[in-house]
Design an enzyme around this catalytic site. Structure first.
Site, PDB file in Angstrom:
ATOM      1  N   VAL A   1      -4.371 -32.540  25.734  1.00 37.59           N
ATOM      2  CA  VAL A   1      -3.668 -33.580  26.481  1.00 37.59           C
ATOM      3  C   VAL A   1      -4.524 -34.834  26.578  1.00 37.59           C
ATOM      4  O   VAL A   1      -4.039 -35.954  26.353  1.00 37.59           O
ATOM      5  CB  VAL A   1      -3.272 -33.062  27.880  1.00 37.59           C
ATOM      6  CG1 VAL A   1      -2.773 -34.212  28.757  1.00 37.59           C
ATOM      7  CG2 VAL A   1      -2.192 -31.987  27.769  1.00 37.59           C
TER       8      VAL A   1
ATOM      9  N   ILE B   1      -4.640 -36.828  23.207  1.00 37.53           N
ATOM     10  CA  ILE B   1      -3.459 -37.616  22.860  1.00 37.53           C
ATOM     11  C   ILE B   1      -3.172 -38.694  23.905  1.00 37.53           C
ATOM     12  O   ILE B   1      -2.673 -39.767  23.572  1.00 37.53           O
ATOM     13  CB  ILE B   1      -2.237 -36.692  22.691  1.00 37.53           C
ATOM     14  CG1 ILE B   1      -2.523 -35.629  21.633  1.00 37.53           C
ATOM     15  CG2 ILE B   1      -1.001 -37.486  22.313  1.00 37.53           C
ATOM     16  CD1 ILE B   1      -2.977 -36.185  20.291  1.00 37.53           C
ATOM     17  N   GLU B   2      -3.504 -38.431  25.152  1.00 37.95           N
ATOM     18  CA  GLU B   2      -3.251 -39.421  26.192  1.00 37.95           C
ATOM     19  C   GLU B   2      -4.191 -40.629  26.083  1.00 37.95           C
ATOM     20  O   GLU B   2      -3.746 -41.776  26.185  1.00 37.95           O
ATOM     21  CB  GLU B   2      -3.401 -38.787  27.579  1.00 37.95           C
ATOM     22  CG  GLU B   2      -2.294 -37.819  27.960  1.00 37.95           C
ATOM     23  CD  GLU B   2      -0.985 -38.526  28.299  1.00 37.95           C
ATOM     24  OE1 GLU B   2      -0.951 -39.772  28.307  1.00 37.95           O
ATOM     25  OE2 GLU B   2       0.008 -37.822  28.557  1.00 37.95           O
ATOM     26  N   SER B   3      -5.481 -40.377  25.903  1.00 32.59           N
ATOM     27  CA  SER B   3      -6.454 -41.478  25.944  1.00 32.59           C
ATOM     28  C   SER B   3      -7.512 -41.409  24.856  1.00 32.59           C
ATOM     29  O   SER B   3      -8.326 -42.327  24.756  1.00 32.59           O
ATOM     30  CB  SER B   3      -7.161 -41.486  27.302  1.00 32.59           C
ATOM     31  OG  SER B   3      -7.961 -40.311  27.460  1.00 32.59           O
TER      32      SER B   3
ATOM     33  N   TYR C   1       4.862 -36.919  21.032  1.00 34.94           N
ATOM     34  CA  TYR C   1       3.813 -36.512  21.963  1.00 34.94           C
ATOM     35  C   TYR C   1       3.626 -34.995  21.947  1.00 34.94           C
ATOM     36  O   TYR C   1       2.505 -34.491  21.831  1.00 34.94           O
ATOM     37  CB  TYR C   1       4.170 -36.993  23.372  1.00 34.94           C
ATOM     38  CG  TYR C   1       3.192 -36.553  24.437  1.00 34.94           C
ATOM     39  CD1 TYR C   1       2.012 -37.252  24.655  1.00 34.94           C
ATOM     40  CD2 TYR C   1       3.452 -35.431  25.228  1.00 34.94           C
ATOM     41  CE1 TYR C   1       1.116 -36.839  25.632  1.00 34.94           C
ATOM     42  CE2 TYR C   1       2.567 -35.017  26.201  1.00 34.94           C
ATOM     43  CZ  TYR C   1       1.392 -35.727  26.397  1.00 34.94           C
ATOM     44  OH  TYR C   1       0.498 -35.313  27.359  1.00 34.94           O
TER      45      TYR C   1
END
Length: 270
Positions: free
Chosen positions: A76, A79-81, A166
């Protein structure tokens, strides 16, 4: 409910649910489990571990506290940051796990730019979603991106390109970090020593050693074997029988000797 106990979290099998969404409103478009569109998803495991190293202790701490797989948390964040602690999206999501202000407040995060608080809040949110969607990892990830209300509305992954990409990218990184691809290759490898009918189970040949001498088994016989012990010698007794028919027993003495000599003089030659 423990996230690591589900086959979906452990092996990444939840990705295949994306191919057969049963809802009329949810997207039925197949999502490729191999293609990754996010730059950070294409990184090697070594590069991902290097980026996660400064936050490893925090990740491990809250993974244990909230019973969430480390691979899920790391995927997570990737992919988020892409492990940028100061990342901020145009929609106001902040930090490593891109918490929006409402989510940060909901899970007790006062400073989303603080990596410690951010990972705690994001992991706690994942654990909450895990219980909310009964261990369905694809729904958990879709809800993390689009909100649990949208997942309920479409009874699956919403038909949004952003959410579909996502989920695909997070699952791709998760499987890579969890070693799912490597384990599947090992299972179908022809170099495996011994395999059963199922490619998921292998047995290794055991080497058994013993100091017990070999035992020769002979067929049973119903005949009495001849003993090998030599027989004990027996006394030989010679019996002299008279060549003449004796009608009555002769008396010992001179008369008997004279009678016998008269009958067989050849026996009495001197």
């Amino acid at each position: 409910m423990k996230m690591t106990s589900s086959p979906l979290a452990k092996f990444g099998l939840g990705l295949y649910l994306l191919l057969t969404l049963s809802s009329s409103g949810a997207s039925s478009e197949p999502i490729d489990s191999v293609a990754a569109t996010h730059p950070c998803a294409r990184m090697s495991v070594k590069s991902l571990d290097k980026r996660a190293a400064p936050y490893q202790d925090t990740i491990q701490k809250y993974a244990t506290q909230y019973q969430v797989s480390e691979a899920v948390i790391k995927a997570v964040i990737a992919i988020e940051s892409c492990y940028n602690q100061q990342a901020e999206s145009p929609k106001g999501a902040q930090g490593l796990m891109q918490l929006i202000p409402e989510t940060a407040e909901r899970f007790g995060v006062s400073d989303s730019m603080d990596s410690h608080q951010n990972i705690q809040g994001g992991t706690r949110y994942l654990a909450w979603l895990w219980k909310r969607f009964d261990g369905d990892l694809t729904k958990v990830l879709a809800a993390y991106n689009a909100g649990e209300g949208r997942v309920d509305q479409y009874k699956g992954i919403p038909p949004y390109r952003e959410t579909q990409n996502y989920v695909r990218n997070v699952m791709f990184v998760h499987n890579k970090l969890a070693g799912v691809e490597e384990s599947l290759k090992d299972e179908v490898s022809p170099k495996s020593e011994v395999s059963t009918s199922s490619t998921a189970v292998f047995f290794h040949s055991a080497v058994i050693s013993t100091n017990t001498p070999a035992v020769t088994v002979r067929r049973a016989s119903f005949t009495q074997a001849t003993p090998s012990v030599p027989p004990v010698p027996r006394r030989v007794v010679a019996v002299f029988e008279s060549p003449f028919k004796v009608t009555r027993p002769t008396k010992p003495g001179r008369a008997g000797w004279s009678a016998n000599k008269a009958r067989a003089p050849q026996l009495y030659k001197h």
